[in-house]
Design a protein around this motif. Structure first.
Motif, PDB file in Angstrom:
ATOM      1  N   ASP A 367       0.830  -1.201   0.000  1.00  0.00           N
ATOM      2  CA  ASP A 367       0.000   0.000   0.000  1.00  0.00           C
ATOM      3  C   ASP A 367       0.868   1.256   0.000  1.00  0.00           C
ATOM      4  O   ASP A 367       1.697   1.455   0.894  1.00  0.00           O
ATOM      5  CB  ASP A 367      -0.873  -0.055   1.260  1.00  0.00           C
ATOM      6  N   HIS A 368       0.684   2.116  -1.004  1.00  0.00           N
ATOM      7  CA  HIS A 368       1.524   3.312  -1.120  1.00  0.00           C
ATOM      8  C   HIS A 368       1.202   4.377  -0.078  1.00  0.00           C
ATOM      9  O   HIS A 368       1.899   5.392  -0.001  1.00  0.00           O
ATOM     10  CB  HIS A 368       1.412   3.889  -2.530  1.00  0.00           C
ATOM     11  N   SER A 369       0.180   4.126   0.719  1.00  0.00           N
ATOM     12  CA  SER A 369      -0.052   5.043   1.842  1.00  0.00           C
ATOM     13  C   SER A 369       1.011   4.870   2.913  1.00  0.00           C
ATOM     14  O   SER A 369       1.176   5.724   3.792  1.00  0.00           O
ATOM     15  CB  SER A 369      -1.438   4.790   2.456  1.00  0.00           C
ATOM     16  N   LYS A 371       0.910   2.629   5.179  1.00  0.00           N
ATOM     17  CA  LYS A 371       0.285   2.222   6.439  1.00  0.00           C
ATOM     18  C   LYS A 371       0.312   0.709   6.676  1.00  0.00           C
ATOM     19  O   LYS A 371      -0.012   0.262   7.770  1.00  0.00           O
ATOM     20  CB  LYS A 371      -1.145   2.750   6.483  1.00  0.00           C
ATOM     21  N   ASP A 484      -5.662   2.860  11.349  1.00  0.00           N
ATOM     22  CA  ASP A 484      -5.633   2.721   9.887  1.00  0.00           C
ATOM     23  C   ASP A 484      -6.421   1.524   9.377  1.00  0.00           C
ATOM     24  O   ASP A 484      -6.396   1.218   8.183  1.00  0.00           O
ATOM     25  CB  ASP A 484      -4.181   2.594   9.415  1.00  0.00           C
ATOM     26  N   VAL A 487      -8.625   1.834   6.332  1.00  0.00           N
ATOM     27  CA  VAL A 487      -7.931   1.806   5.043  1.00  0.00           C
ATOM     28  C   VAL A 487      -7.810   0.371   4.555  1.00  0.00           C
ATOM     29  O   VAL A 487      -8.064   0.064   3.379  1.00  0.00           O
ATOM     30  CB  VAL A 487      -6.529   2.448   5.165  1.00  0.00           C
TER      31      VAL A 487
END
Length: 647
Positions: A367-369, A371, A484, A487
């Motif tokens: 995940d490019h977040s 998190k 998170d 998400v």
């Protein structure tokens, strides 16, 4: 192997002697025990069982070879495959890891692993045969304890034969002790499907004798009821899956892709496949419903416990850990893990952790977040150096195929390890247990089976009250902090209800969860996705070199005299320099390969050699050859298939 079996049969004391790899193996046994008395005594029987366990701690089994040497290459794990000469090098196994090996004498550790596995099996055979006369319904306390040891021997033997099958294919299958005249040694190969069916039957018996982890003073350093259930499910899934064959089998389905005309990739019929999936589900249900094993709520804590050699008795996520001994066994953290130099603050002697490395495409899959906590625990894109006497964490540059596996991290090792490492300027066993099976794998198997049998991920029919989507969610959401989890849930909710789309999500989760742990390659093999996923990795890299930053900006700070990377400062996904770039350090990064001015493109040039031999000259040849001397000693009963040349 023949000489090893002779030692067991004729060695007298060898029958009850053992070498310890963990505290629970530290016992003494007399050297003059008559073998006929062993099976009437819990003490002596346990000593023989301890010998079977002890052999799991050797470098040629789970201390090194079976825990990381044989488990590459996949699409997310490489064995020092950078460049043609490395990828094709004989003697260290790299040619086997990259599937280039064309003969049966290129890597002697294939012989050593084979011998040690069969040696441990021989001890198990002695135990099982010696205890076969005990009534399964006995109420005698001593006999019940002996049956428990029999259950362990049955389970260990099943685990080891499964190891042989998934690494070598069809192999000799011997379930009785070796006769004094050695007349039952050279038996030739048995079809792997026959072997797996027998192992399933053995495990169905063993389950009745074994306690759950946490009962009868049994920890997850023993095989237990939970592991026997899970191993049975694993073997059932292997039995239902694709495999390269020595010859086409009638009634089997031949793969439409990636199948060799001489050595076809096949699986059992659709009817049998459903039968094995249902069998797997039965036993996965037992593990999940028992409540004896759960996910540790923290992925970070799960790996901190492993690194510090602390058994998790609360969640017991690690269903079975092969027990190691500090100073004696385990190359986890040495041959694989965060790289650290000599004379660092952590140890006088550095490690050599390039045996298994990870690609940039795996890092980019998370995940490019940022998190998903698994990313930075799994992918260590740095090394620990010593700069002018100061221990310094240093970011790797444009090395997209050389990321270290951070799950084994010297910064988390135990105080006992540290005390030795700071005074001993030599390599020694880290003592870190090899985790053979985690509960997250049970959940992903459950999700796979439920999705397959029900035709979609949102039906709970046949399960233990949980859908495939819910099982996948448990694994995925665990990787996110409480703040998170929404998400993570949004990702799960967005997966289509189409069976194939959900299966693809399971395949992806497998990579994110288990990279570096010796799981991925074997799963891709039974799914017949090994070649396709390696090809996808290469195509993804070629596309991503235009997405990666050309320079990677990050900050460091000093703590207790150590220079550390501020992980929160790293601009992983920013292709432009930060406004306050002067406050950052930077390295030339993966995106440099995509620059028009970079005419060398060394990484691109070397890409083809990573796993480059998988489909030539034989398609999908992922199995190991039986070593040349083993064949020579077999008196004509063994030979290699799959086009391997005998030397």
């Amino acid at each position: 192997m023949k000489n090893i079996i002779k030692t067991i049969v004729f060695g007298g004391a060898a029958l009850v002697a053992f070498s310890s790899c963990s505290d629970f193996l530290d016992q003494k046994s007399p050297s003059d025990t008559d073998a006929s008395n062993v099976w009437q005594s819990t003490y002596y029987t346990q000593n023989v069982l301890n010998k079977a366990y002890g052999l799991l701690c050797e470098d040629y089994t789970y201390s090194q070879v079976l825990c990381y040497t044989f488990m590459t290459n996949s699409d997310v794990e490489f064995a020092n495959a950078y460049g043609e000469s490395n990828a094709k090098a004989e003697g260290k196994g790299r040619d086997l890891n990259n599937y280039y090996a064309d003969n049966d004498a290129s890597f002697a550790k294939t012989r050593d692993a084979w011998d040690h596995i069969y040696e441990s099996i021989e001890y198990c055979n002695n135990i099982i045969t010696g205890l076969n006369g005990i009534d399964a319904q006995t109420t005698d306390k001593t006999e019940k304890q002996l049956l428990q040891y029999k259950g362990e021997a049955l389970t260990l033997r099943a685990m080891l034969y499964h190891e042989l099958v998934r690494n070598w294919g069809d192999v000799p299958f011997k379930t009785e002790p070796t006769k004094n005249d050695l007349s039952n040694i050279n038996t030739g190969k048995t079809d792997r499907d026959v072997i797996m069916d027998a192992l399933i039957a053995d495990l169905e018996e063993a389950i009745n004798y074994l306690p759950w982890a946490g009962q009868n003073s049994y920890t997850t350093e023993h095989v237990t009821k939970g592991y026997a259930h899970a191993l049975l499910a694993q073997i059932a899934l292997q039995r239902s899956g694709w495999a390269i064959r020595e010859a086409a089998k009638e009634g089997y389905v031949t793969a439409s892709e990636n199948s060799d005309p001489t050595y076809p990739t096949q699986r059992c019929s659709d009817e049998d496949r459903a039968k094995y999936y249902k069998l797997a589900l039965t036993h996965l249900n037992e593990v999940i419903s028992s409540g004896k094993h759960q996910l540790n709520p923290s992925f970070d804590n799960e790996w901190s416990l492993i690194n510090s050699q602390t058994l998790d008795t609360q969640y017991q996520e690690n269903i079975f850990e092969v027990p190691m001994g500090l100073g004696n066994s385990s190359e986890l953290g040495y041959g694989i893990g965060v790289r650290f130099a000599d004379n660092s603050a952590y140890a006088l002697k550095g490690n050599s952790s390039a045996n298994v490395q990870l690609p940039s495409t795996l890092f980019w899959k998370y995940d490019h977040s940022g998190k998903d906590t698994r990313r930075d625990i799994t992918c260590a894109n740095f090394e620990i150096k010593v700069d002018n006497g100061v221990t310094t964490e240093t970011m790797l540059g444009n090395k997209p195929f050389n990321i270290y596996c951070g799950k084994w991290d010297v910064r988390k090792f135990s105080k006992d390890w540290s005390a030795i490492a700071k005074i001993k300027n030599a390599k020694f066993g880290t003592g870190i247990n090899f985790v053979k099976l985690r509960y997250s794998q049970v959940l992903l198997w459950y999700a796979e089976v439920m999705n397959e049998l029900n035709g979609n991920p949102d039906v709970a029919t046949g399960g233990c009250g949980m859908t495939a989507r819910q099982a996948l969610a448990l694994v995925h959401k665990r990787a996110y902090a409480d703040a998170d989890k929404a998400v993570a849930q949004s990702y799960i909710d967005a997966i289509p209800s189409d069976k194939d789309a959900f299966f693809n999500a399971i395949v992806d989760e497998n990579a994110l969860e288990f990279a570096g742990e010796g799981v991925r390659k074997y799963e891709l093999e039974r799914w017949n996705l090994l070649s396709a996923k390696i090809d996808q990795m290469k195509a993804d890299y070629m596309a991503q070199i235009y997405e990666y930053p050309e320079k990677l900006y990050y900050k460091t700070y000093t703590e207790n005299g150590l220079v550390k990377i501020d992980m929160s400062s790293i601009r992983w996904y920013d292709t432009e320099a930060p406004e306050n770039a002067a406050d950052y350090k930077y390295v030339t990064f993966w995106g440099d390969e995509g620059k028009e001015s970079n005419t060398k493109k060394t990484n691109v040039a070397n890409l083809e050699f990573i796993s480059g031999g998988l489909n030539t000259p034989v398609k999908n040849r992922y199995l190991l050859p039986i070593y040349s001397s083993t064949i020579n000693e077999s008196e004509g009963s063994l030979q290699n298939s799959y086009g391997f040349i005998h030397k």
